[in-house]
Scaffold this motif. Structure first.
Motif, mmCIF file in Angstrom:
data_model
loop_
_atom_site.group_PDB
_atom_site.id
_atom_site.type_symbol
_atom_site.label_atom_id
_atom_site.label_comp_id
_atom_site.label_asym_id
_atom_site.label_seq_id
_atom_site.Cartn_x
_atom_site.Cartn_y
_atom_site.Cartn_z
ATOM 1 N N LYS A 10 23.247 50.131 3.966
ATOM 2 C CA LYS A 10 23.900 48.853 3.663
ATOM 3 C C LYS A 10 23.743 47.875 4.822
ATOM 4 N N ASP A 11 23.858 48.393 6.034
ATOM 5 C CA ASP A 11 23.706 47.531 7.208
ATOM 6 C C ASP A 11 22.244 47.182 7.463
ATOM 7 N N ARG A 120 31.014 44.460 12.773
ATOM 8 C CA ARG A 120 31.141 44.501 11.317
ATOM 9 C C ARG A 120 32.188 45.503 10.834
ATOM 10 N N HIS A 121 32.322 46.634 11.566
ATOM 11 C CA HIS A 121 33.114 47.731 11.009
ATOM 12 C C HIS A 121 34.295 48.188 11.869
ATOM 13 N N VAL A 244 37.664 56.846 13.107
ATOM 14 C CA VAL A 244 37.658 56.225 11.790
ATOM 15 C C VAL A 244 36.926 57.138 10.835
ATOM 16 N N LYS A 245 37.469 57.329 9.658
ATOM 17 C CA LYS A 245 36.829 58.145 8.643
ATOM 18 C C LYS A 245 36.417 57.252 7.477
ATOM 19 N N ILE A 246 35.122 57.325 7.162
ATOM 20 C CA ILE A 246 34.616 56.507 6.066
ATOM 21 C C ILE A 246 33.967 57.423 5.039
#
Length: 246
Positions: A10-11, A120-121, A244-246
């Protein structure tokens, strides 16, 4: 791991990262073209001329050996074999060299990539960054280890079948280590960077770099996606850093 690969895509497929990916691709293609032009014919001509050249002392002292060498090199089949062997070897080495070039160029772009991914994240602020001196020192140590592994592997290059696999050992090692140092130093706090070095980046990092190395062996495909690899590994480390969990 699948989620990280998808997030990386996506990035990567955005105007900014696609544009940045063109640089390592173009430089690597130029390297491929230059090495491909320098073909097996030149090697054969060098050998043939060398057999006749009086500067080759070992031939000069043995006229019989010189005569045999000239006769062997005079056969068209010999030239064909020499050319085939050279092109096979040069193709593999060209791919490896191109990967190294793409990796070096991508390395200069890693701070830009890491900063953009963080923006971005994650919006994570590093408490302390690894010093340039420390990063360079670690790189030099790993390059020396790579040369040592390469020297150990060289005799095995003469073993059929095994030689294809063994030559990848030192090059995968340096590929993996340089990515660990490059990405880790731009995404982790200095203390966690040192911890990552001790741990070798962890199981996921090793798995990702092995996958990326294998992809990089495919001409042009790996060259274009070097920044994608950096993006995915940046996500991996940022998620570890920011929990962070994605």
């Amino acid at each position: 791991m699948i989620n990280l690969l998808r997030l990386g895509f996506k990035d990567f497929f955005t105007a900014k990262f696609i544009t940045l990916s063109i640089l390592p691709l173009c430089l690597s293609i130029l390297c491929l073209a230059w090495l491909s032009i320098w073909g097996g014919g030149e090697i054969f001509d060098f050998l043939s001329d060398g057999a006749k050249n009086e500067n080759f002392a070992f031939l000069e002292s043995n006229s019989t050996l010189s005569f045999i060498a000239i006769k062997i090199l005079s056969f068209s089949a010999t030239k064909w074999i020499v050319s085939i062997l050279f092109y096979v070897l040069s193709t593999f080495l060209t791919i490896i060299i191109s990967i190294v070039i793409a990796l070096i160029v991508a390395g200069f772009l890693t701070p830009v990539v890491a900063k953009e991914i963080n923006k971005r994240h994650y919006n994570y602020v590093l408490k302390s960054e690894a010093s340039t001196a420390r990063v360079l020192k670690v790189m030099m140590v790993e390059i020396m280890k790579f040369l040592g592994i390469l020297l150990v592997c060289l005799p095995l290059l003469f073993v059929p079948v095994l030689n294809f696999f063994i030559i990848n050992v030192p090059f995968f090692y340096i590929y993996y280590k340089l990515l660990l140092i490059d990405v880790g130093s731009n995404t982790l706090d200095s203390d966690k960077f040192e911890l990552a070095l001790l741990e070798g980046g962890g199981v996921k990092f090793i798995a990702f770099t092995l996958l990326f190395y294998l992809i990089s062996l495919v001409p042009l495909v790996g060259l274009f996606f070097q920044l994608y690899f950096v993006i995915v590994l940046s996500h991996l480390f940022y998620q570890r850093e920011a929990l962070v969990k994605i």
